[in-house]
Design a protein around this motif. Structure first.
Motif, PDB file in Angstrom:
ATOM      1  N   CYS A 119       0.844  -1.210   0.000  1.00 28.14           N
ATOM      2  CA  CYS A 119       0.000   0.000   0.000  1.00 28.14           C
ATOM      3  C   CYS A 119       0.875   1.254   0.000  1.00 28.14           C
ATOM      4  CB  CYS A 119      -0.943   0.008   1.202  1.00 28.14           C
ATOM      5  SG  CYS A 119      -2.286  -1.181   1.068  1.00 28.14           S
ATOM      6  N   ARG A 150       2.176   1.895  -3.455  1.00 23.56           N
ATOM      7  CA  ARG A 150       1.088   2.470  -4.259  1.00 23.56           C
ATOM      8  C   ARG A 150       0.991   3.972  -4.029  1.00 23.56           C
ATOM      9  NH1 ARG A 150      -3.957   3.976  -2.817  1.00 23.56           N
ATOM     10  NH2 ARG A 150      -3.734   2.911  -0.836  1.00 23.56           N
ATOM     11  N   LYS A 168      -3.009  -0.426  -9.673  1.00 18.88           N
ATOM     12  CA  LYS A 168      -2.208  -0.832  -8.514  1.00 18.88           C
ATOM     13  C   LYS A 168      -3.115  -1.419  -7.428  1.00 18.88           C
ATOM     14  CE  LYS A 168       1.498   2.542  -9.248  1.00 18.88           C
ATOM     15  NZ  LYS A 168       2.809   1.926  -9.145  1.00 18.88           N
ATOM     16  N   GLU A 169      -4.259  -0.777  -7.194  1.00 16.28           N
ATOM     17  CA  GLU A 169      -5.194  -1.273  -6.188  1.00 16.28           C
ATOM     18  C   GLU A 169      -5.748  -2.644  -6.577  1.00 16.28           C
ATOM     19  OE1 GLU A 169      -8.101   1.796  -5.480  1.00 16.28           O
ATOM     20  OE2 GLU A 169      -6.561   3.170  -4.762  1.00 16.28           O
ATOM     21  N   TYR A 176      -5.305  -6.014  -4.385  1.00 18.74           N
ATOM     22  CA  TYR A 176      -6.427  -6.885  -4.048  1.00 18.74           C
ATOM     23  C   TYR A 176      -6.088  -8.335  -4.407  1.00 18.74           C
ATOM     24  CZ  TYR A 176     -10.955  -9.159  -4.129  1.00 18.74           C
ATOM     25  OH  TYR A 176     -11.983 -10.046  -3.924  1.00 18.74           O
TER      26      TYR A 176
END
Length: 114
Positions: A23, A26, A36-37, A41
Motif C-alpha cells: 500500500c 502504491r 495498482k489497487e 487486491y
C-alpha cells in the motif's frame, strides 16, 4: 503453484507488514492507482491477507515492520520483493518508488539471487 503455497507461508504479522508495504508503494507512485489497487487486491486474495490483518497492519510502527521483514526467511523476502516491485512497475516505476524499494531491500537484506 503460488496459490497453493502462499496462503500458509506468511505469519499474521508478516502479512500485515506485506500489506502496509505494498500500500505504501502504491501511495509513493501516485499513478495508475486503480490498476495498482487491483493488483494489491489480487495479492491479498492469493496470500490470504484478511480484513483483520489489514486493520492490525495500521498499528505497526516502521521499526516493527522493518524488523518483521528483516526476520523473514529468504523465500518470504523474495515474494515480498516480487509483490512490492510489481506494484511499483504498474504504469511505469517512478524514481521515488525505485529509491524507496532499493533502500528497503538493502535494509531488510533481500537476497539478490536464490
Amino acid at each position: 503453484m503460488d496459490r497453493m503455497i502462499l496462503p500458509n507461508l506468511f505469519e499474521s504479522k508478516e502479512r500485515q507488514a506485506l500489506y502496509q508495504l505494498i500500500c505504501g508503494v502504491r501511495l509513493i507512485g501516485k499513478h495508475h492507482m486503480v490498476e495498482k489497487e487491483n493488483y494489491i487486491y489480487d495479492v491479498t486474495q492469493v496470500v490470504g491477507i484478511s480484513s483483520q490483518d489489514k486493520e492490525k497492519s495500521r498499528s505497526l510502527t516502521r521499526e516493527e515492520m522493518v524488523m518483521t521483514m528483516k526476520n523473514m526467511e529468504d523465500i518470504k523476502k523474495l515474494y515480498l520483493a516480487k509483490f512490492a516491485s510489481k506494484v511499483a512497475l504498474i504504469g511505469g516505476i517512478s524514481q521515488q518508488e525505485t529509491i524507496f524499494l532499493n533502500m528497503l531491500y538493502k535494509e531488510i537484506e533481500v537476497p539478490e539471487e536464490f
